[in-house]
Scaffold this active site. Structure first.
Site, PDB file in Angstrom:
ATOM      1  N   SER A  82       1.187  -0.958  -0.095  1.00 15.66           N
ATOM      2  CA  SER A  82       0.256  -0.284  -0.214  1.00 15.66           C
ATOM      3  C   SER A  82       1.020   1.188   0.358  1.00 15.66           C
ATOM      4  CB  SER A  82      -0.775  -0.208   1.220  1.00 15.66           C
ATOM      5  OG  SER A  82      -2.053   0.653   1.119  1.00 15.66           O
ATOM      6  N   HIS A 231      -6.891  -6.106   0.137  1.00 19.03           N
ATOM      7  CA  HIS A 231      -5.919  -5.560  -0.105  1.00 19.03           C
ATOM      8  C   HIS A 231      -5.109  -5.749   1.243  1.00 19.03           C
ATOM      9  CE1 HIS A 231      -3.716  -1.299   0.232  1.00 19.03           C
ATOM     10  NE2 HIS A 231      -4.430  -0.848   0.757  1.00 19.03           N
TER      11      HIS A 231
END
Length: 256
Positions: A82, A231
């Protein structure tokens, strides 16, 4: 920057995402440390690293290179999840001579919309005067609309202080610099070194329309997807994620 170092061999830097700390990629580090010198870092404004008033990707890239200098390392492979993936990419684009490769986990070299408003609201509205312990903090965050998995992740940075409880991360600094962290200022730069992008199959962070941006800035890229993950792909399927990343790293035959 605060860091944890294990193993010997070619250097690999592991960089966590927003609101995280150096333990987030610990499992990956353990899978790599038998063959590599693994450096897990607390990004500024996170964990036990210094708090910064201004935080953007050029400054973070410079900080990564300064850390290499402090450790006497000429080049390293950078792996990030991320926001950490963006820091890894920025370091390669800004300082390509110091980067032997990049792995970006579920992130693209693009600007993203705001998506953490609920998290910031929950973090900033939590009483820190001692009236709210960890259990009550979890209830508070869930009542504020944060899902339990995210709340548990955030509470890893919740700690007891002399006057009550507090956050290891610099929430005010992260909120103030949030636009810079979801943005992307490097559109005209490219990195020709080996790069791996790994996305979660159910995540919306790496989309088909991002492919042109990825290819333009990282032309030697490999693109992989892990099915049935979001994610947090490295936490949802750690063995598969670690094996995929280590296979890529091993294929590079990194020099000492």
């Amino acid at each position: 920057m605060n860091r944890a170092i294990s193993g010997q061999g070619p250097a690999i830097v592991l960089i966590h995402g927003l609101f995280g700390d150096l333990d987030n990629l610990k499992s990956l580090g353990q899978s790599l440390q038998s063959d590599y010198r693994v450096i897990r870092v607390d990004v500024p404004n996170h964990g036990n690293s210094p708090h910064w008033d201004t935080m953007d990707y050029p400054a973070l890239a410079d900080a990564m290179v300064a850390m290499l200098d402090e450790e006497g390392i000429d080049k390293a492979l950078f792996i990030g999840h991320s926001m950490g993936g963006k820091i890894a990419m920025a370091t390669a684009l800004y300082h390509p001579e110091r980067v032997s490769g990049v792995v970006a986990a579920d992130i693209s070299p693009v600007a993203y919309p705001h998506r953490h408003q609920l998290v910031f609201q929950a973090l900033t509205s939590l009483p820190l005067d001692g009236s709210c312990d960890r259990r009550q903090a979890l209830v508070h965050m869930k009542d504020a609309g944060v899902d339990e998995a995210t709340a548990q992740f955030l509470l890893k940075s919740f700690r007891r202080t002399d006057t009550g409880f507090g956050w290891k991360m610099n929430i005010d600094g992260l909120k103030r610099n949030y636009d810079a962290l979801i943005g992307w200022p490097f559109h005209t730069l490219s990195y020709s070194g080996p790069t791996l992008f790994v996305r979660g199959g159910d995540s919306d962070y790496v989309k088909a329309e991002h492919k042109d941006a990825i290819m333009a800035q990282f032309p030697a890229v490999q693109l992989k997807s892990i099915a049935a993950t979001g994610h947090w792909l490295h936490a949802q399927k750690p063995e598969l994620f670690n094996r995929l990343v280590k296979g890529f790293v091993d294929s590079l035959a990194l020099p000492l």
